[in-house]
Design an enzyme around this catalytic site. Structure first.
Site, PDB file in Angstrom:
ATOM      1  N   HIS A  59     124.735  58.097 -30.902  1.00 50.37           N
ATOM      2  CA  HIS A  59     123.583  57.873 -30.008  1.00 50.37           C
ATOM      3  C   HIS A  59     123.465  56.405 -29.605  1.00 50.37           C
ATOM      4  O   HIS A  59     122.804  55.611 -30.258  1.00 50.37           O
ATOM      5  CB  HIS A  59     122.294  58.323 -30.703  1.00 50.37           C
ATOM      6  CG  HIS A  59     121.120  58.416 -29.772  1.00 50.37           C
ATOM      7  ND1 HIS A  59     120.181  59.410 -29.849  1.00 50.37           N
ATOM      8  CD2 HIS A  59     120.742  57.638 -28.734  1.00 50.37           C
ATOM      9  CE1 HIS A  59     119.276  59.237 -28.900  1.00 50.37           C
ATOM     10  NE2 HIS A  59     119.587  58.164 -28.218  1.00 50.37           N
ATOM     11  N   HIS A  61     123.399  53.591 -25.967  1.00 53.89           N
ATOM     12  CA  HIS A  61     123.245  53.448 -24.515  1.00 53.89           C
ATOM     13  C   HIS A  61     124.069  52.247 -24.048  1.00 53.89           C
ATOM     14  O   HIS A  61     123.755  51.111 -24.377  1.00 53.89           O
ATOM     15  CB  HIS A  61     121.776  53.215 -24.158  1.00 53.89           C
ATOM     16  CG  HIS A  61     120.878  54.358 -24.529  1.00 53.89           C
ATOM     17  ND1 HIS A  61     120.554  55.368 -23.649  1.00 53.89           N
ATOM     18  CD2 HIS A  61     120.256  54.668 -25.700  1.00 53.89           C
ATOM     19  CE1 HIS A  61     119.752  56.248 -24.259  1.00 53.89           C
ATOM     20  NE2 HIS A  61     119.556  55.851 -25.505  1.00 53.89           N
ATOM     21  N   ASP A 304     120.558  54.705 -31.839  1.00 53.07           N
ATOM     22  CA  ASP A 304     119.825  54.683 -30.566  1.00 53.07           C
ATOM     23  C   ASP A 304     119.832  53.267 -29.971  1.00 53.07           C
ATOM     24  O   ASP A 304     118.819  52.801 -29.448  1.00 53.07           O
ATOM     25  CB  ASP A 304     118.388  55.213 -30.738  1.00 53.07           C
ATOM     26  CG  ASP A 304     117.715  55.502 -29.398  1.00 53.07           C
ATOM     27  OD1 ASP A 304     118.391  55.445 -28.347  1.00 53.07           O
ATOM     28  OD2 ASP A 304     116.507  55.788 -29.414  1.00 53.07           O
ATOM     29  N   PHE A 322     110.979  51.095 -23.295  1.00 53.16           N
ATOM     30  CA  PHE A 322     111.180  51.525 -24.685  1.00 53.16           C
ATOM     31  C   PHE A 322     112.600  51.203 -25.131  1.00 53.16           C
ATOM     32  O   PHE A 322     113.542  51.347 -24.364  1.00 53.16           O
ATOM     33  CB  PHE A 322     110.995  53.046 -24.794  1.00 53.16           C
ATOM     34  CG  PHE A 322     109.583  53.531 -24.607  1.00 53.16           C
ATOM     35  CD1 PHE A 322     108.670  53.476 -25.657  1.00 53.16           C
ATOM     36  CD2 PHE A 322     109.168  54.084 -23.399  1.00 53.16           C
ATOM     37  CE1 PHE A 322     107.381  53.952 -25.513  1.00 53.16           C
ATOM     38  CE2 PHE A 322     107.873  54.569 -23.240  1.00 53.16           C
ATOM     39  CZ  PHE A 322     106.979  54.507 -24.300  1.00 53.16           C
TER      40      PHE A 322
HETATM   41 ZN   LIG Z   1     116.001  59.404 -26.916  1.00 47.15          ZN
END
Ligand SMILES: [Zn+2]
Length: 427
Positions: A59, A61, A304, A322
């Site tokens: 996970h 980005h 994340d 966020f």
């Molecule tokens: Zn998420």
């Protein structure tokens, strides 16, 4: 090409450090033994440090395409390498979204050109993450999508999720869910609890997450689909997943380092480096997450990693986006605050950063068995340093852990037999 890793320590399942050497031939591990006698073309001296399978983070980005000012495939994977990660799975909330043959093809090509660690890209469940038209799951999966998710937003209707699960199940793909029922969010920016009241910030109720997980586990049962829950943050979510597992439903879950190590009382007023989605919850939620990780309800740890520009994050709690970065801080934080405080054994921590995510998604990584891909991370457990966001390879400096003194750092990362990160001071 043969490479020999000498002077290393391996970790046994009973948490003992034993001497070991590893022989790598091209991109595969061919031997792990106390002493490797075969000759090699090249020797890497591990300097008496611990060698473990390369970490896996399902996970993260990378932000490219469309958000290159926050992160790129190059900088994000350099950040992964520095954090000891050899395989990362990239979320599809980019612009454009990998939601078609063409956009996924371009992304796969860019990954091939720029990534320094292995990147497995997700494709989205719905086109443009809009929650309306579904993507062609079968076609994208065959083309190389790792799994399917609309991470960043929840799938709002049960039917949309049910159809996606049936399509994914039919081709053996997993549905990976950011669970958030928009009708229960109320414009919140932090956990709906004592701290949101004190800071007078709109709160995100725990129910917005747990309600959707409860819906989805029943859908997953009916669709016979592997359903994986992203960044579990509430005690109710842990309970729902635990019950669903007991009922034999194919559900798995991940937890982030920040949700394991922080709770709402750590949130500093108007510091958006404490703003992430899901938010830091209550102390009882934090305890339930740790318990869930220990008993296997939550299968593994995922960061994340969500880089943002410094200016965006300086916009205050209400306006800032966020997310926080996590790749370069995960191991030292978890080692210092969970292993050294005897919450988790070192073997349990490594297991939940390597073998567990590999097993959940059927990946051939996360192991040092003979024949496995030569993905290795060397850890200096005695190294102590303060986390310094300005030293990150990531473009994102948005971390709430800046200045924390931690122990145990990756000093070398090897992917497919190639050294992709070596700490400067490490000979
Ligand atoms: Zn998420």
């Amino acid at each position: 090409m043969k490479t020999k890793l000498t002077n290393a320590k391996c970790l046994t399942s009973s948490n003992e450090l034993v001497s070991c050497e590893i022989l790598i031939e091209d991109d595969k591990i061919v031997k792990t033994a106390p002493k490797v006698t075969e000759q090699a073309d090249k020797t890497i001296d591990a300097d008496n440090n611990l060698v473990v399978p390369g970490f896996i983070d399902v996970h993260i980005h990378l932000r490219e395409p469309g958000g290159e000012y926050k992160e790129t495939i190059a900088t994000g994977t350099q950040s992964a390498a520095r954090g000891g990660y050899t395989t990362v799975c990239n979320m599809p909330n980019t612009n454009p979204v990998p939601d078609s043959k063409d956009t996924l093809e371009k992304l796969l090509q860019k990954i091939k050109e720029d990534a320094v660690v292995r990147v497995l890209p997700y494709a989205s469940i719905t086109k443009g993450l809009k929650g309306e038209e579904r993507t062609n799951i079968k076609e994208l999966f065959e083309q190389g999508a790792f799994a399917f998710t609309d991470d960043g937003v929840g799938i709002q209707t049960a039917n949309q999720m049910f159809q996606a699960m049936k399509e994914a199940a039919a081709c053996g793909a997993a549905i990976v869910a950011h669970c958030e029922d928009n009708s229960l969010v109320y414009g919140g920016v932090t956990h709906d609890g004592e701290v949101s009241k004190r800071l007078n910030l709109p709160g995100i109720p725990s129910l917005s997450e747990s309600v959707q997980i409860a819906r989805d586990v029943l859908l997953a049962e009916a669709a016979d689909c592997h359903y994986h829950v992203c960044h579990v943050s509430t005690k109710e979510s842990v309970r729902v997943i635990r019950d669903a597992k007991r009922a034999g439903i194919k559900v798995t879950g991940e937890v982030s380092p920040h949700h394991l190590l922080l709770n709402e009382t750590d949130v500093l007023e108007n510091d958006a480096d404490f703003k992430m989605n899901p938010p830091l919850r209550g102390k009882d939620d934090q305890e339930a997450l740790i318990e869930g990780l220990l008993d296997g309800t939550l299968d593994f740890i995922a960061t994340d990693h969500a880089p943002h520009g410094e200016e965006e994050k300086a916009n205050g709690f209400l306006e800032a986006p966020f997310g926080i970065v996590g790749l370069e801080t995960a191991f030292p934080l978890l080692y210092t605050h969970l292993v050294q405080k005897n919450v988790l054994s070192l073997h349990e921590l490594i297991d939940r950063m390597t073998k567990k995510p590999a097993d959940v998604f059927g990946l051939p990584y996360g192991t040092m068995e003979e024949g496995a891909p030569a993905d290795l991370t060397i850890l200096d457990l005695d190294k102590t340093a303060k986390i310094d966001r300005y030293q990150f390879a990531s473009k994102g400096k948005n971390t709430p852990f800046h200045g924390w003194e931690v122990n145990g750092f990756p000093v070398m990362t090897i992917v497919n037999g190639e050294v992709v990160f070596k700490e400067d001071s490490h000979a």
